[in-house]
Design an enzyme around this catalytic site. Sequence first.
Site, PDB file in Angstrom:
ATOM      1  CB  ALA A 182      25.124   2.488 -13.409  1.00 52.56           C
ATOM      2  CG  ASP A 183      20.093   0.307 -14.577  1.00 50.90           C
ATOM      3  OD1 ASP A 183      20.700  -0.743 -14.827  1.00 50.90           O
ATOM      4  OD2 ASP A 183      19.343   0.441 -13.600  1.00 50.90           O
TER       5      ASP A 183
END
Length: 405
Positions: A182-183
């Site tokens: 996600a990052d």
Amino acid sequence: MTDASDTPKGPLDGLIVCDLSRILAGPTATQMLGDLGALILKIENPKTGGDDTRAWGPPYADTTDGVTDLSAYFMAANRSKLSVAADIGTEEGRALVREIAMAADVVIENFKPDGLRKYGLDHETLCTERPDLVYCSISGFGQTGPNRKLAGYDLMAQGFGGIMSLTGPAEGTPHKVGVGIADVMCGMYAAIGILAALRHRDATGEGQHIDLALVDSQMAWLINEGTNYLLSGRDPERRGNAHPNICPYDVYPCADGHVILAVGNDGQFGRFATAMGRPDLAVDPRFLTNPLRLENRVALTEIVTDLFAERSQRDILEQLSAVTVPAGPIHTVAQALGSDQAEARGAVISVPRDDVTSGSVQLLGNPLKFSRTPVAASAPPPRVGEHTDIALDRLRDALARRGKR
């Protein structure tokens, strides 16, 4: 100290970025821009030890002075940058960061919404004074909405954004993806957004504010499973390694391990059946088309499992490769990075650092391959505040070169 002044030119040569981000999403974006030739000035608070991920170890690089501020996690997203020591809680630190921001093309930060306002480093303040500035804010939930003030680490973004409900075995606990995806994907969206905003600035002279959220970007890359839900109204099921829209597309056990099989069309299925000595499967009414194979997923999975059970991985892969049916092994990280393919494509790079005992650090390479402006790591991951003394000289030199164009 490693001198990072001999930066090779890349497609973004001359671009100046004031990097107020930390952890992974923002640093992923700025590392990409730095690999492409931009001058990245990474602002770190020396009183807190700099970027949080410097302490996210072991493992750490084996440094000659014994200081452990080069964790593997930090080094994964912080090459091609200059580290500038500045505490924005002090007047001196704010003044230095402001000077850098006012000279930069881009400012990127991942403070909580409104977190930089009290320092006069927020997007409203800086963009008002510099209308051509591109300012990118990354946060967990974005600058608006009921959750805007909540913290947003990768794991929470994966949970809130739905991907964990799709990841892991069909029965059991939902799983996060094995890395901070996600990052990382948020950082990729940030890099794309920054480049798009710069093109608009170059065409119009107008900068702008980019508001990017971990959760927004994670929901955006639900891709087919997200649209599966939007079309059907049914929540997607967790299927382990199986595909929601294609069958057979899964990991299957074999005599000496596992094999990935990814049959993407009817032609491939026919060749698969013939290669496995079961041409009858290609004309079986249950398996004639992909929708039928999905309808009869359980029966087909049992058949494929039985076909592979007594065969070796090598035998299966050789037979399916010969008829161009997608299949492959499951590598460990060591096997993947040590493969001939990884070596041929530069998946691992060695970047010199004169203060580590081996004289260099090994990092993951940039996957972009340009024909005219090759990507290069312009500097190794920096120590905390390593380049404070030379940062302004580099900044002024970049500004001078820009003025000559």
